[in-house]
Motif scaffolding. Structure first.
Motif, short mmCIF file in Angstrom:
data_model
loop_
_atom_site.label_atom_id
_atom_site.label_comp_id
_atom_site.label_asym_id
_atom_site.label_seq_id
_atom_site.Cartn_x
_atom_site.Cartn_y
_atom_site.Cartn_z
N MET A 9 -8.90 -7.83 14.42
CA MET A 9 -9.18 -8.64 13.32
C MET A 9 -8.71 -7.91 11.82
SD MET A 9 -12.70 -10.56 12.78
CE MET A 9 -13.07 -11.66 11.25
N LYS A 10 -8.03 -8.81 11.10
CA LYS A 10 -7.69 -8.15 9.89
C LYS A 10 -8.91 -8.01 8.93
CE LYS A 10 -3.27 -10.53 9.54
NZ LYS A 10 -2.52 -11.28 8.75
N SER A 11 -8.83 -6.77 8.09
CA SER A 11 -9.97 -6.63 7.14
C SER A 11 -9.71 -7.82 6.13
CB SER A 11 -9.62 -5.18 6.44
OG SER A 11 -8.56 -5.44 5.56
N PRO A 12 -10.71 -7.93 5.38
CA PRO A 12 -10.87 -8.88 4.20
C PRO A 12 -9.79 -8.65 3.27
CG PRO A 12 -13.17 -8.23 4.50
CD PRO A 12 -12.21 -7.41 5.46
N LEU A 13 -9.16 -7.35 2.98
CA LEU A 13 -8.54 -7.03 2.06
C LEU A 13 -6.90 -7.57 2.56
CD1 LEU A 13 -7.64 -5.93 -0.73
CD2 LEU A 13 -7.18 -3.69 0.43
N LEU A 14 -6.54 -7.29 3.77
CA LEU A 14 -5.29 -7.82 4.22
C LEU A 14 -5.36 -9.39 4.64
CD1 LEU A 14 -5.30 -4.62 5.06
CD2 LEU A 14 -4.19 -5.27 7.25
N LEU A 15 -6.35 -9.93 4.79
CA LEU A 15 -6.50 -11.29 4.64
C LEU A 15 -6.17 -11.90 3.58
CD1 LEU A 15 -9.36 -11.78 7.10
CD2 LEU A 15 -7.27 -12.61 7.63
N ARG A 16 -6.64 -11.21 2.25
CA ARG A 16 -6.64 -11.92 0.94
C ARG A 16 -5.51 -11.51 0.43
NH1 ARG A 16 -11.32 -11.28 -3.79
NH2 ARG A 16 -10.30 -12.73 -5.10
N TYR A 17 -4.79 -10.18 0.62
CA TYR A 17 -3.61 -9.77 -0.16
C TYR A 17 -2.62 -9.22 0.99
CZ TYR A 17 -6.65 -10.01 -4.24
OH TYR A 17 -7.31 -10.69 -5.12
N PRO A 18 -2.20 -10.01 1.92
CA PRO A 18 -1.35 -9.36 2.67
C PRO A 18 0.23 -8.56 2.33
CG PRO A 18 -1.09 -11.60 3.03
CD PRO A 18 -2.15 -11.30 2.02
N GLU A 56 -1.82 -0.22 9.57
CA GLU A 56 -0.92 -1.54 10.18
C GLU A 56 -0.10 -2.18 8.91
OE1 GLU A 56 -5.24 -3.58 9.70
OE2 GLU A 56 -4.34 -1.66 9.82
N TRP A 57 -0.52 -1.44 7.49
CA TRP A 57 0.08 -2.27 6.60
C TRP A 57 1.57 -1.25 6.53
CZ3 TRP A 57 -3.76 -2.92 1.99
CH2 TRP A 57 -3.47 -4.04 1.59
N PRO A 58 2.67 -1.85 6.53
CA PRO A 58 3.92 -1.13 6.14
C PRO A 58 4.17 -0.85 4.70
CG PRO A 58 4.27 -3.07 7.55
CD PRO A 58 2.93 -3.34 7.15
N HIS A 59 4.37 0.32 4.42
CA HIS A 59 4.49 0.71 3.09
C HIS A 59 6.14 0.87 3.01
CE1 HIS A 59 4.08 4.50 0.31
NE2 HIS A 59 4.48 3.50 -0.51
N ALA A 89 12.20 -7.66 9.12
CA ALA A 89 11.76 -6.51 10.31
C ALA A 89 10.13 -6.78 10.35
CB ALA A 89 12.10 -5.23 10.18
N GLN A 90 9.53 -6.76 9.22
CA GLN A 90 8.11 -6.71 9.12
C GLN A 90 7.66 -8.07 9.76
OE1 GLN A 90 7.39 -3.72 8.36
NE2 GLN A 90 9.20 -3.48 7.95
N GLN A 91 8.44 -9.27 9.63
CA GLN A 91 7.95 -10.49 10.03
C GLN A 91 8.04 -10.46 11.69
OE1 GLN A 91 10.69 -13.01 8.03
NE2 GLN A 91 9.66 -13.10 6.32
N GLN A 92 8.77 -9.39 12.17
CA GLN A 92 8.61 -9.49 13.90
C GLN A 92 7.60 -8.62 14.24
OE1 GLN A 92 11.03 -11.28 14.88
NE2 GLN A 92 11.54 -11.63 13.02
N ARG A 93 6.79 -8.02 13.05
CA ARG A 93 5.58 -7.13 13.73
C ARG A 93 4.25 -8.05 13.95
NH1 ARG A 93 5.28 -1.79 11.67
NH2 ARG A 93 3.16 -2.26 11.30
N LYS A 94 3.35 -7.26 14.66
CA LYS A 94 2.01 -7.79 14.87
C LYS A 94 0.98 -6.89 14.24
CE LYS A 94 3.30 -11.08 18.10
NZ LYS A 94 3.73 -12.24 17.42
N PRO A 95 0.38 -7.55 13.14
CA PRO A 95 0.65 -8.87 12.50
C PRO A 95 1.64 -8.83 11.70
CG PRO A 95 -1.34 -7.60 11.52
CD PRO A 95 -0.82 -7.11 12.59
N PRO A 96 2.30 -10.22 11.60
CA PRO A 96 3.44 -10.47 10.80
C PRO A 96 3.18 -10.43 8.90
CG PRO A 96 2.81 -12.54 11.67
CD PRO A 96 1.81 -11.27 12.32
#
Length: 195
Positions: A1-10, A35-38, A73-80
């Motif tokens: 499950m995504k954190s609130p931050l990732l849900l709000r600002y992916p 899980e956040w690509p940089h 490439a990031q759109q192919q990842r889980k989570p996209p």
């Protein structure tokens, strides 16, 4: 499950002068959410060089193609559709800004950015031959930082271009005007408290 931050600002873009803390802020967020690509835009913006050549920007169309491939490439990842990008390239940031859910402008005083640059630890990805090369480049970097507010309005590295990017962004945004420290406060809580 995504954190609130990732849900709000992916998707986030971070920009500002050299020495403003862009990489530090992005790495701080990614350290809590691996899980956040940089993406450091330095890796997209410049041609690869041999030891004898002067660094040279890639043509804009080549850099934006690489940027688009990276995003795909990031759109192919889980989570996209998760990423944080940081850099000082207003042209590249403008290209991805429509896909960003948050922009952070590190608009620190020139002297603060210069002090940060002096205190910067060795960056082996930029200076693979040792910290002595980084130290030898410091006087040029300090002059570059000092010129931020005086560069041409057409310069992608100017304060004018960064301010215009920030002002025109339609989504959530945050301007930081002084040094922040992970020990002082949570950038995550600050972002979640934005109206």
């Amino acid at each position: 499950m995504k954190s609130p931050l990732l849900l709000r600002y992916p998707t986030i873009i971070v920009f500002g002068n050299s020495g403003s803390g862009k990489s530090t802020l992005a790495r701080n967020l990614v350290s809590k959410h691996p899980e956040w690509p940089h993406l450091d835009l330095d890796s997209i913006a410049w041609c690869h060089k041999d030891d004898q050549s002067v660094p040279k920007r890639k043509p804009h169309h080549i850099a934006t193609q690489e940027l688009d491939r990276w995003i795909m490439a990031q759109q192919q990842r889980k989570p996209p559709e998760l990423w944080i990008m940081e850099g000082c390239y207003a042209d590249l940031l403008s290209h991805v800004a429509p896909k960003a859910t948050l922009t952070i402008f590190l608009n620190l005083p020139i002297l603060t950015c210069q002090e940060n640059a002096k205190a910067r630890p060795w960056e082996p990805h930029k200076y693979p031959h040792g910290k002595q090369d980084q130290d030898a480049n410091l006087p040029m970097l300090l002059d570059w930082i000092a010129d931020y507010e005086h560069r041409s309005k057409d310069s992608d590295f100017s304060k004018h271009a960064h301010q215009a990017l920030f002002d025109s962004f339609d989504g959530k945004k945050l301007e930081i005007t002084s040094n922040w420290s992970p020990q002082d406060y949570s950038i995550e809580q600050t972002l979640l408290s934005l109206n």
